[in-house]
Design an enzyme around this catalytic site. Structure first.
Site, PDB file in Angstrom:
ATOM      1  N   ARG A  34       1.495 -14.952  -6.244  1.00 32.87           N
ATOM      2  CA  ARG A  34       1.464 -14.361  -7.597  1.00 32.87           C
ATOM      3  C   ARG A  34       2.022 -15.317  -8.646  1.00 32.87           C
ATOM      4  NH1 ARG A  34       2.878  -8.256  -6.041  1.00 32.87           N
ATOM      5  NH2 ARG A  34       0.721  -7.567  -5.813  1.00 32.87           N
ATOM      6  N   LYS A 196      -7.761   5.301   3.615  1.00 31.66           N
ATOM      7  CA  LYS A 196      -8.018   6.669   3.154  1.00 31.66           C
ATOM      8  C   LYS A 196      -9.228   6.820   2.255  1.00 31.66           C
ATOM      9  CE  LYS A 196      -3.244   8.311   2.690  1.00 31.66           C
ATOM     10  NZ  LYS A 196      -2.358   8.495   1.537  1.00 31.66           N
ATOM     11  N   GLY A 349      -4.933  -5.269  -1.249  1.00 29.12           N
ATOM     12  CA  GLY A 349      -3.870  -6.084  -0.668  1.00 29.12           C
ATOM     13  C   GLY A 349      -4.127  -6.459   0.781  1.00 29.12           C
ATOM     14  N   GLY A 372      -3.867  -1.899  -7.080  1.00 28.23           N
ATOM     15  CA  GLY A 372      -4.112  -0.629  -7.777  1.00 28.23           C
ATOM     16  C   GLY A 372      -4.875  -0.800  -9.081  1.00 28.23           C
TER      17      GLY A 372
END
Ligand code: ADP
Ligand code: MG
Length: 402
Positions: A34, A196, A349, A372
């Site tokens: 990052r 999910k 991720g 996200g």
């Protein structure tokens, strides 16, 4: 949204909101990706005579100072990477910090202490946003990974500046992801997997009108297979999402969108390393086993779609890929992407980590570091951090006329 190149920064203090939320192990940075990703923006500011004031959150200090979540290791890394003197401020607002900002010299960087040491950051408190804005003349947002949060540093403070712009990392993310939504070259193939259905259903719905083919793997595939009344043994199924999965399949069929679900699986007696596992046909899933990866025939079918795609998005592993024995399907997707001649975009991720493990990060067109934020963007939602950079959004304060 303006870009950094369009703004005159010479001699001006430039607040750079970066996403420097790196993993730490006892004060040591275990993965500096990052930081590296935002270096071009900081370097540009330095090279064009601007005075960079770099700010970020780190971890979850929950609104109070936590020495173990100090940005000190980040400041040290920046200094080494850019070969310039870097000063770490004792806080991110306040008189002492303002003095450091005023005294900042060309060629030096000021790093602010963890923004989330103050609860006002995550509450997007206007007074706190104004105090942050007071430190600089120009606002640059490079924190794409935090763009889905309406926080003081990602959204609230932008309106205090007449000159606000997207940093290079944020710009690149927005360019690639908006191209997927606006003008994807056909055929557009979306490979979705992961834990999910509920995490990915918004993306699926928003892409329904845009893609020609979905390839669905990972744990979420079992909810879809259940919706088709296929046997899935003890695989992970979200019972409360079966009806939604059935509706999505019906909508896809009505639109002529092809949905490929696994035709075979790697099934194990338990979801752990050392488990006994074997390949099973999707129509004969043993009742006592659970799916831990897609099978080889499925990998081949998905790889064929990927090879034929002109635009390919991959988000979510095909199996429990943290466990080597269950990672073959995920690795097959990673390899297939590198063989694709179209535009390939990877987000998420765990998917990006799998791609990195395979040493294939450089073999795709774009790796989205957003997590996200990428998902919300692909769901078609407006991200507060991007809305705040909008030039149609007027500067609202006397400070802004600086
Ligand atoms: P990303 O971070 O790439 O968006 P997710 O976080 O949605 O991906 O999903 C990754 C997780 O999904 C991993 O922890 C992986 O173990 C889990 N997963 C994938 N397939 C299965 C499966 N068949 N059963 C249980 N968990 C699975
Ligand atoms: Mg994940």
């Amino acid at each position: 949204m303006r870009s950094l190149e369009e703004i005159d920064i010479a001699g001006r203090r430039v607040f750079i909101r970066a996403d420097l939320n790196v993993p730490l192990d006892g004060g040591r940075i275990t993965d500096a990706t990052r930081i590296e990703a935002t270096l071009p923006t900081i370097r540009w500011v330095l090279d064009h005579g601007g005075l960079p004031i770099v700010a970020s959150h780190l971890g979850r200090p929950k609104g109070r100072p936590r020495p173990e979540l100090s940005l000190r290791p980040v400041a040290e890394h920046l200094s080494r990477a850019l070969r310039v003197p870097v000063e770490l401020a004792p806080d991110c607002v306040g008189e002492a910090v303002e003095r450091l900002a005023t005294e900042l010299r060309p060629g030096h960087i000021l790093v602010l202490e963890n923004l989330r040491f103050h609860p006002e950051e995550e509450k997007n408190d206007p007074a706190f946003a104004e105090r942050l804005a007071h430190l600089a003349d120009v606002y640059v947002d490079d924190a794409f990974g935090a763009a889905h949060r309406a926080h003081a540093s990602t959204a609230g403070m932008a309106r205090f500046f007449r000159d606000r712009a997207a940093g290079f990392l944020l710009r690149r993310e927005v360019d690639f992801l908006s191209r997927l939504l606006a003008a994807p070259e056909k055929p557009f193939v979306a490979v979705l997997g992961g834990a999910k259905v509920s995490d990915k259903i918004g993306v699926l719905e928003n892409l329904l009108a845009r893609v020609q083919t979905f390839c669905i793997g990972g744990a979420m595939a079992y909810t879809f297979l259940r919706a088709q009344r296929k046997p899935v043994g003890r695989s992970r199924v979200e019972e409360d999402k079966v009806a939604l999965a059935a509706e999505t399949l019906a909508r896809a069929a009505a639109r002529g969108v092809c949905v490929l679900l696994p035709v075979d699986h790697l099934a194990a007696d338990r979801p752990e390393a050392g488990a006994t596992a074997r390949v099973v046909d999707a129509d004969d899933f043993p009742a006592d086993l659970l799916g831990v990866d897609i099978g080889p025939r499925t990998s081949e079918a998905f790889a064929r779609e990927i090879a034929a795609g002109r635009t390919v998005l991959w988000n979510g592993p095909m199996g429990i890929c943290e466990i080597d024995a269950f990672s073959q399907g995920t690795m097959a997707i990673a390899r297939a992407l590198t063989a694709c001649r179209g535009t390939t975009v990877v987000g998420g991720g765990d998917s990006v980590a799998a791609l990195a493990r395979a040493g294939l990060l450089d073999a795709v067109t774009h790796v989205s570091t957003g997590g996200g934020a990428s998902l919300e963007f692909l769901e078609g939602r407006a991200l507060p951090g991007l809305a705040a950079l909008d030039d149609g959004h007027p500067a609202q304060h006397a400070e802004a006329s600086r």
